[in-house]
Design a protein around this motif. Structure first.
Motif, mmCIF file in Angstrom:
data_model
loop_
_atom_site.group_PDB
_atom_site.id
_atom_site.type_symbol
_atom_site.label_atom_id
_atom_site.label_comp_id
_atom_site.label_asym_id
_atom_site.label_seq_id
_atom_site.Cartn_x
_atom_site.Cartn_y
_atom_site.Cartn_z
ATOM 1 N N LEU A 37 -43.525 40.580 8.983
ATOM 2 C CA LEU A 37 -42.702 41.011 10.124
ATOM 3 C C LEU A 37 -43.529 41.215 11.398
ATOM 4 O O LEU A 37 -43.268 42.129 12.189
ATOM 5 N N GLY A 38 -44.519 40.366 11.571
ATOM 6 C CA GLY A 38 -45.364 40.496 12.764
ATOM 7 C C GLY A 38 -44.591 40.286 14.056
ATOM 8 O O GLY A 38 -44.897 40.891 15.084
ATOM 9 N N GLY A 39 -43.550 39.457 14.004
ATOM 10 C CA GLY A 39 -42.777 39.173 15.216
ATOM 11 C C GLY A 39 -42.174 40.436 15.815
ATOM 12 O O GLY A 39 -42.067 40.559 17.044
ATOM 13 N N ALA A 40 -41.796 41.374 14.957
ATOM 14 C CA ALA A 40 -41.149 42.601 15.444
ATOM 15 C C ALA A 40 -42.086 43.383 16.360
ATOM 16 O O ALA A 40 -41.691 43.828 17.444
ATOM 17 N N GLY A 99 -42.797 51.724 13.663
ATOM 18 C CA GLY A 99 -41.674 51.213 12.886
ATOM 19 C C GLY A 99 -41.330 49.752 12.919
ATOM 20 O O GLY A 99 -41.006 49.199 11.874
ATOM 21 N N PRO A 100 -41.354 49.079 14.091
ATOM 22 C CA PRO A 100 -40.908 47.679 14.074
ATOM 23 C C PRO A 100 -41.751 46.841 13.097
ATOM 24 O O PRO A 100 -42.974 46.745 13.248
ATOM 25 N N GLY A 101 -41.091 46.279 12.105
ATOM 26 C CA GLY A 101 -41.783 45.439 11.128
ATOM 27 C C GLY A 101 -42.831 46.159 10.304
ATOM 28 O O GLY A 101 -43.715 45.526 9.722
ATOM 29 N N LEU A 102 -42.729 47.470 10.208
ATOM 30 C CA LEU A 102 -43.756 48.265 9.495
ATOM 31 C C LEU A 102 -43.773 47.972 7.999
ATOM 32 O O LEU A 102 -44.815 48.045 7.360
ATOM 33 N N GLY A 129 -36.774 51.273 13.283
ATOM 34 C CA GLY A 129 -36.820 50.306 12.180
ATOM 35 C C GLY A 129 -37.235 50.925 10.851
ATOM 36 O O GLY A 129 -36.675 51.935 10.402
ATOM 37 N N THR A 133 -36.185 54.242 8.105
ATOM 38 C CA THR A 133 -35.817 54.100 6.687
ATOM 39 C C THR A 133 -36.770 54.916 5.805
ATOM 40 O O THR A 133 -36.334 55.605 4.875
ATOM 41 N N GLY A 154 -26.753 51.217 10.318
ATOM 42 C CA GLY A 154 -27.206 51.268 8.924
ATOM 43 C C GLY A 154 -28.369 52.243 8.747
ATOM 44 O O GLY A 154 -28.426 53.004 7.773
ATOM 45 N N ARG A 158 -28.634 55.931 6.664
ATOM 46 C CA ARG A 158 -29.701 56.362 5.739
ATOM 47 C C ARG A 158 -30.264 57.726 6.150
ATOM 48 O O ARG A 158 -30.533 58.578 5.322
ATOM 49 N N LYS A 186 -27.724 52.578 18.029
ATOM 50 C CA LYS A 186 -27.546 51.218 18.543
ATOM 51 C C LYS A 186 -26.361 50.512 17.895
ATOM 52 O O LYS A 186 -26.235 50.474 16.672
ATOM 53 N N GLY A 211 -31.911 38.889 15.600
ATOM 54 C CA GLY A 211 -33.080 39.634 15.122
ATOM 55 C C GLY A 211 -34.124 39.829 16.211
ATOM 56 O O GLY A 211 -34.414 38.907 16.969
ATOM 57 N N GLY A 212 -34.669 41.021 16.288
ATOM 58 C CA GLY A 212 -35.701 41.341 17.263
ATOM 59 C C GLY A 212 -35.176 42.015 18.515
ATOM 60 O O GLY A 212 -35.955 42.486 19.352
ATOM 61 N N ASP A 215 -36.119 45.672 18.374
ATOM 62 C CA ASP A 215 -37.572 45.796 18.560
ATOM 63 C C ASP A 215 -37.900 45.735 20.050
ATOM 64 O O ASP A 215 -38.777 46.435 20.557
HETATM 65 N N1 LIG Z 1 -39.043 38.838 13.747
HETATM 66 C C1 LIG Z 1 -39.254 39.919 13.012
HETATM 67 O O1 LIG Z 1 -40.364 40.194 12.534
HETATM 68 C C2 LIG Z 1 -38.123 40.837 12.762
HETATM 69 C C3 LIG Z 1 -38.364 42.016 12.074
HETATM 70 N N2 LIG Z 1 -37.420 42.958 11.900
HETATM 71 C C4 LIG Z 1 -37.830 44.223 11.236
HETATM 72 O O2 LIG Z 1 -37.270 44.207 9.959
HETATM 73 C C5 LIG Z 1 -37.205 45.531 9.472
HETATM 74 C C6 LIG Z 1 -35.863 45.754 8.807
HETATM 75 O O3 LIG Z 1 -34.840 45.898 9.786
HETATM 76 P P1 LIG Z 1 -33.361 45.333 9.617
HETATM 77 O O4 LIG Z 1 -32.502 46.072 10.575
HETATM 78 O O5 LIG Z 1 -33.385 43.855 9.720
HETATM 79 O O6 LIG Z 1 -32.963 45.644 8.108
HETATM 80 P P2 LIG Z 1 -32.443 46.973 7.400
HETATM 81 O O7 LIG Z 1 -32.325 46.627 5.959
HETATM 82 O O8 LIG Z 1 -33.280 48.157 7.722
HETATM 83 O O9 LIG Z 1 -30.997 47.211 8.013
HETATM 84 C C7 LIG Z 1 -29.959 46.309 7.794
HETATM 85 C C8 LIG Z 1 -28.919 46.959 6.903
HETATM 86 O O10 LIG Z 1 -28.187 47.878 7.685
HETATM 87 C C9 LIG Z 1 -26.791 47.520 7.645
HETATM 88 N N3 LIG Z 1 -26.151 47.720 8.956
HETATM 89 C C10 LIG Z 1 -25.023 48.392 9.166
HETATM 90 N N4 LIG Z 1 -24.705 48.410 10.452
HETATM 91 C C11 LIG Z 1 -25.647 47.713 11.084
HETATM 92 C C12 LIG Z 1 -25.857 47.370 12.449
HETATM 93 N N5 LIG Z 1 -25.028 47.753 13.411
HETATM 94 N N6 LIG Z 1 -26.947 46.645 12.760
HETATM 95 C C13 LIG Z 1 -27.802 46.246 11.813
HETATM 96 N N7 LIG Z 1 -27.669 46.544 10.486
HETATM 97 C C14 LIG Z 1 -26.583 47.276 10.148
HETATM 98 C C15 LIG Z 1 -26.765 46.048 7.239
HETATM 99 O O11 LIG Z 1 -25.579 45.743 6.592
HETATM 100 C C16 LIG Z 1 -27.958 45.952 6.315
HETATM 101 O O12 LIG Z 1 -27.591 46.396 5.015
HETATM 102 C C17 LIG Z 1 -37.464 46.458 10.667
HETATM 103 O O13 LIG Z 1 -38.768 46.990 10.604
HETATM 104 C C18 LIG Z 1 -37.348 45.531 11.838
HETATM 105 O O14 LIG Z 1 -38.164 45.972 12.902
HETATM 106 C C19 LIG Z 1 -36.074 42.784 12.422
HETATM 107 O O15 LIG Z 1 -36.089 43.394 13.665
HETATM 108 C C20 LIG Z 1 -35.691 41.316 12.542
HETATM 109 C C21 LIG Z 1 -36.756 40.502 13.268
#
Ligand SMILES: NC(=O)C1=CN([C@@H]2O[C@H](COP(=O)(O)OP(=O)(O)OC[C@H]3O[C@@H](n4cnc5c(N)ncnc54)[C@H](O)[C@@H]3O)[C@@H](O)[C@H]2O)[C@@H](O)CC1
Ligand SMILES: Nc1ncnc2c1ncn2[C@@H]1O[C@H](COP(=O)(O)OP(=O)(O)O)[C@@H](O)[C@H]1O
Ligand SMILES: [Mg+2]
Length: 278
Positions: A37-40, A99-102, A129, A133, A154, A158, A186, A211-212, A215
């Protein structure tokens, strides 16, 4: 809820003083970005730099260092898995992001706990991020720093144990009080919970649902918090302008990408800065 719109943000950003240098605009340390998750963290760091943070350091997995240097030479980089080094660098930071991509593994937990223990009441801290969690799963308390949480619905579920249906203004405000921090919840029309009031962002578009995007907001928040003494002003302006850029792009773009938003931050800040010296 108070409406966060153009009238609130127009002229809210101060003009930069001639007699100033990078040391006046804060030092942001961003911690995150594992091997997948370096992009985050690159997006968050880029948003902090383009928002005008004086100095930016990124603590991330070594596999992200080359990409970060190539994309964002303005940022310094350290090994995010060397806890002692990260804690040493925290002493120089005025604003910390975690947090982002941690990631959610043992190493991520270790670094999060060390950062929460090391921060000071003078520092501003953005928890986003995976750090949200982990705070929820480990039941960790808000640290002494001036803390802002930036959960999506989401992540808020949590952290607060409120289902999305239960996330009303009153229940959210109640849980915010228990956390003892500001919360940017958000979603479409994000809500911002301060101690004394709640704001609703009138800007924003589904063109941002990619996605992103969060972040990127986290990096903007950090850049604004690093520069602007008034915390409320910094948070309101960052949330509104992040969405405002997308609204403008969405007039001609079906989807608005985080990298596009980041490029436009300095322009929109100029548009919304005061034209006057105080
Ligand atoms: N390019 C990258 O490296 C990216 C890295 N990412 C990182 O991935 C990690 C996990 O984050 P995620 O949010 O993707 O996954 P999470 O698993 O933490 O959250 C997604 C879950 O929350 C639920 N949810 C409910 N309402 C939501 C809403 N309004 N918006 C989003 N989800 C909702 C979804 O159904 C899903 O089950 C974070 O550290 C984040 O910074 C993401 O930002 C995507 C891009
Ligand atoms: N339909 C939508 N309308 C307005 N804003 C949206 C919409 N969908 C997503 N966003 C914004 O995009 C961002 C998404 O954040 P987040 O889910 O944390 O993304 P990520 O973790 O992938 O970076 C938030 O600022 C949110 O308000
Ligand atoms: Mg996110």
């Amino acid at each position: 809820m108070k409406e966060l719109n153009q009238n609130i943000v127009q002229g809210i950003l101060p003009k930069r003083k001639n007699e100033s240098y990078k040391g006046n605009y804060g030092h942001v340390l961003l911690i995150g970005g594992n091997q997948e998750l370096g992009g985050a963290i690159i997006l968050a760091a880029s948003a902090a730099v383009y928002s005008g943070a004086g100095l930016v350091t990124v603590a991330t997995h070594p596999s992200n260092h080359t990409a970060l240097h190539a994309r964002l030479p303005e940022a310094m980089v350290i090994d995010g898995y060397d806890t002692a080094k990260v804690i040493h660098h925290m002493k120089k930071a005025t604003t910390v992001v975690i947090g982002p991509g941690l990631g959610l593994d043992d190493q991520s937990q270790l670094i999060l706990k060390a950062v929460l223990a090391a921060c000071t009441p003078q520092q501003r801290l953005v928890i986003d991020g995976d750090a949200i969690t982990l705070m929820a799963s480990e039941n960790l308390k808000t640290p002494v720093a001036q803390t802002v949480y930036t959960p999506h619905l989401g992540e808020w579920q949590r952290l607060s144990h409120l289902t999305i249906e239960e996330q009303t203004k009153d229940l959210n405000a109640h849980f915010r009080k228990q956390l003892g921090a500001e919360v940017v919840l958000k979603k479409h029309h994000s809500e911002i919970y301060f101690e004394e009031e709640v704001w609703k962002n009138e800007a924003g578009t589904p063109a941002m649902a990619t996605g992103g995007m969060g972040d990127t907001l986290t990096g903007m928040l950090a850049g604004f918090l690093a520069q602007f003494p008034n915390r409320k002003t910094a948070i309101l302006a960052a949330v509104y302008l992040h969405s405002r850029i997308s609204d403008d792009l969405a007039k001609t773009h079906y989807v608005t990408l985080p990298s596009q938003i980041i490029q436009r931050i300095p322009c929109v800040m100029k548009d919304y800065a005061t034209k006057f010296d105080f």
